[in-house]
Motif scaffolding. Structure first.
Motif, PDB file in Angstrom:
ATOM      1  N   LYS A   2       0.788  -1.223  -0.026  1.00  0.00           N
ATOM      2  CA  LYS A   2      -0.059   0.000  -0.173  1.00  0.00           C
ATOM      3  C   LYS A   2       0.972   1.278  -0.028  1.00  0.00           C
ATOM      4  O   LYS A   2       2.037   1.272   0.476  1.00  0.00           O
ATOM      5  N   LYS A   3       0.292   2.179  -0.741  1.00  0.00           N
ATOM      6  CA  LYS A   3       1.080   3.482  -0.570  1.00  0.00           C
ATOM      7  C   LYS A   3       1.288   4.267   0.870  1.00  0.00           C
ATOM      8  O   LYS A   3       0.136   3.948   1.556  1.00  0.00           O
ATOM      9  N   PHE A   4       2.196   4.860   1.113  1.00  0.00           N
ATOM     10  CA  PHE A   4       2.331   5.452   2.363  1.00  0.00           C
ATOM     11  C   PHE A   4       2.963   6.887   2.138  1.00  0.00           C
ATOM     12  O   PHE A   4       3.989   6.984   1.665  1.00  0.00           O
ATOM     13  N   THR A   5       2.045   8.052   2.377  1.00  0.00           N
ATOM     14  CA  THR A   5       2.552   9.452   2.300  1.00  0.00           C
ATOM     15  C   THR A   5       2.572  10.142   3.542  1.00  0.00           C
ATOM     16  O   THR A   5       3.435  10.607   4.038  1.00  0.00           O
ATOM     17  N   ARG A   6       1.155  10.021   4.141  1.00  0.00           N
ATOM     18  CA  ARG A   6       1.008  10.668   5.392  1.00  0.00           C
ATOM     19  C   ARG A   6       0.257   9.795   6.424  1.00  0.00           C
ATOM     20  O   ARG A   6      -0.848   9.230   5.914  1.00  0.00           O
ATOM     21  N   LEU A   7       0.437  10.013   7.562  1.00  0.00           N
ATOM     22  CA  LEU A   7      -0.384   9.081   8.673  1.00  0.00           C
ATOM     23  C   LEU A   7      -0.560  10.016   9.824  1.00  0.00           C
ATOM     24  O   LEU A   7       0.451  10.615  10.339  1.00  0.00           O
ATOM     25  N   GLN A   8      -1.896  10.118  10.206  1.00  0.00           N
ATOM     26  CA  GLN A   8      -2.039  11.075  11.694  1.00  0.00           C
ATOM     27  C   GLN A   8      -2.786  10.139  12.357  1.00  0.00           C
ATOM     28  O   GLN A   8      -4.064   9.934  12.070  1.00  0.00           O
ATOM     29  N   GLN A   9      -2.435   9.458  13.463  1.00  0.00           N
ATOM     30  CA  GLN A   9      -2.884   8.545  14.356  1.00  0.00           C
ATOM     31  C   GLN A   9      -2.304   8.690  15.656  1.00  0.00           C
ATOM     32  O   GLN A   9      -1.216   9.130  15.881  1.00  0.00           O
ATOM     33  N   THR A  10      -2.858   7.716  16.621  1.00  0.00           N
ATOM     34  CA  THR A  10      -2.243   7.529  17.804  1.00  0.00           C
ATOM     35  C   THR A  10      -1.335   6.332  17.842  1.00  0.00           C
ATOM     36  O   THR A  10      -1.153   5.540  16.712  1.00  0.00           O
ATOM     37  N   ASP A 143       4.977  12.386   8.069  1.00  0.00           N
ATOM     38  CA  ASP A 143       4.869  12.935   6.636  1.00  0.00           C
ATOM     39  C   ASP A 143       6.127  12.420   6.151  1.00  0.00           C
ATOM     40  O   ASP A 143       7.212  12.853   6.265  1.00  0.00           O
ATOM     41  N   LEU A 144       5.659  11.414   5.227  1.00  0.00           N
ATOM     42  CA  LEU A 144       6.869  10.704   4.653  1.00  0.00           C
ATOM     43  C   LEU A 144       7.676  11.569   3.645  1.00  0.00           C
ATOM     44  O   LEU A 144       8.739  11.643   3.428  1.00  0.00           O
ATOM     45  N   GLU A 145       6.858  12.261   2.957  1.00  0.00           N
ATOM     46  CA  GLU A 145       7.384  13.149   1.955  1.00  0.00           C
ATOM     47  C   GLU A 145       8.292  14.314   2.489  1.00  0.00           C
ATOM     48  O   GLU A 145       9.417  14.483   2.006  1.00  0.00           O
ATOM     49  N   LYS A 146       7.831  14.960   3.392  1.00  0.00           N
ATOM     50  CA  LYS A 146       8.798  15.988   4.278  1.00  0.00           C
ATOM     51  C   LYS A 146       9.761  15.020   5.239  1.00  0.00           C
ATOM     52  O   LYS A 146      10.670  15.907   5.748  1.00  0.00           O
ATOM     53  N   GLN A 147       9.680  14.021   5.418  1.00  0.00           N
ATOM     54  CA  GLN A 147      10.506  13.322   6.207  1.00  0.00           C
ATOM     55  C   GLN A 147      10.312  14.010   7.745  1.00  0.00           C
ATOM     56  O   GLN A 147      11.447  14.215   8.474  1.00  0.00           O
ATOM     57  N   THR A 148       9.215  13.912   8.049  1.00  0.00           N
ATOM     58  CA  THR A 148       8.986  14.412   9.609  1.00  0.00           C
ATOM     59  C   THR A 148       8.068  13.975  10.371  1.00  0.00           C
ATOM     60  O   THR A 148       6.964  13.167   9.911  1.00  0.00           O
ATOM     61  N   LEU A 149       8.212  13.678  11.776  1.00  0.00           N
ATOM     62  CA  LEU A 149       7.305  13.281  12.802  1.00  0.00           C
ATOM     63  C   LEU A 149       7.004  14.319  13.665  1.00  0.00           C
ATOM     64  O   LEU A 149       7.840  15.088  14.343  1.00  0.00           O
ATOM     65  N   GLN A 150       5.586  14.315  13.779  1.00  0.00           N
ATOM     66  CA  GLN A 150       5.280  15.686  14.629  1.00  0.00           C
ATOM     67  C   GLN A 150       4.106  15.086  15.695  1.00  0.00           C
ATOM     68  O   GLN A 150       3.421  14.234  15.618  1.00  0.00           O
ATOM     69  N   ILE A 151       4.582  15.711  16.946  1.00  0.00           N
ATOM     70  CA  ILE A 151       3.505  15.554  18.078  1.00  0.00           C
ATOM     71  C   ILE A 151       2.846  16.810  18.531  1.00  0.00           C
ATOM     72  O   ILE A 151       3.626  17.592  19.205  1.00  0.00           O
ATOM     73  N   CYS A 169       9.672   3.916  -3.176  1.00  0.00           N
ATOM     74  CA  CYS A 169       9.167   2.838  -3.359  1.00  0.00           C
ATOM     75  C   CYS A 169       7.873   2.806  -2.170  1.00  0.00           C
ATOM     76  O   CYS A 169       6.612   2.476  -2.286  1.00  0.00           O
ATOM     77  N   LEU A 170       7.813   3.391  -0.887  1.00  0.00           N
ATOM     78  CA  LEU A 170       6.893   3.460  -0.012  1.00  0.00           C
ATOM     79  C   LEU A 170       5.894   4.398  -0.431  1.00  0.00           C
ATOM     80  O   LEU A 170       4.424   4.149  -0.439  1.00  0.00           O
ATOM     81  N   ILE A 171       6.114   5.517  -0.922  1.00  0.00           N
ATOM     82  CA  ILE A 171       5.536   6.680  -1.433  1.00  0.00           C
ATOM     83  C   ILE A 171       4.503   5.949  -2.532  1.00  0.00           C
ATOM     84  O   ILE A 171       3.086   6.269  -2.650  1.00  0.00           O
ATOM     85  N   ASN A 172       5.016   5.324  -3.484  1.00  0.00           N
ATOM     86  CA  ASN A 172       4.299   4.747  -4.463  1.00  0.00           C
ATOM     87  C   ASN A 172       3.719   3.391  -4.390  1.00  0.00           C
ATOM     88  O   ASN A 172       3.022   2.907  -5.117  1.00  0.00           O
TER      89      ASN A 172
END
Length: 196
Positions: A2-10, A143-151, A169-172
């Protein structure tokens, strides 16, 4: 994949160091070659007692915590090189693992199976564990494209590293074969120039 670009979760906190692949997925469950079904036995010996009843004190059995992000202690994925560890984590539903250090082979296996390992420094990891302890529902933004992890709840933004090829590979949603097929025309053109 599955494509992975951005995830907002616990996230689920597993504040244990030196978690090896045999603890992630015990060797007795490695008989299958299909990637499905391994999540059922993820951390099997920590999740269930000898009577196969859930151990309430283990974090994956704690209903206060949920989400597709696992925050783990230092040196996650050490031990044997079994790819089944990544299979078990993804089959259970994890999309991201955060730690202050990953074993190299585990890190490669994770990326090859659509699981994003994010390495942070020890001080950042401590802050992350404290944030989850303070609020089990605090959200992480990856945010995989920006390569950031935010809390947002603790005003923390962390830049993380990832191999450029694996990021593509992950993004696509590519595995190695998909990547080659997607670049088939470029490969043909390169070979034609070489032969000319």
């Amino acid at each position: 994949m599955k494509k992975f670009t951005r995830l907002q979760q616990t996230a689920i906190p597993l504040d244990i160091e030196n978690v090896d692949t045999d603890q992630i997925i015990p060797a007795r469950f490695l008989k299958a070659t299909d990637r499905k079904g391994f999540g059922e036995n993820l951390f099997r010996d920590w999740r269930y007692n000898g009577d196969q009843n859930p151990i309430d004190s283990f974090i994956l059995n704690n209903k206060n915590y949920s989400g597709p992000i696992l925050v783990a202690g230092n040196n996650f994925g050490c031990g044997s090189s079994r790819e089944h560890a990544a299979w078990a984590l993804t089959d259970f539903g994890f999309k991201v693992v955060i730690s202050s250090f990953f074993a190299d082979i585990f890190q490669g296996n994770a990326l090859n199976n659509g699981l994003l390992p994010i390495q942070v420094n020890p001080e950042q990891l401590t802050l992350i564990f404290k944030a989850i302890e303070s609020d089990p529902k605090c959200e992480f933004i990856v945010d995989l494209e920006k390569q950031t992890l935010q809390i947002a709840s603790i005003d923390l933004i962390i830049d993380f590293e990832i191999n450029g090829y694996k990021k593509i590979c992950l993004i696509n949603g590519y595995d190695d074969i998909d990547y080659l097929i997607n670049n088939k025309q470029k490969i043909i053109e390169f070979e034609n120039k070489r032969n000319a």
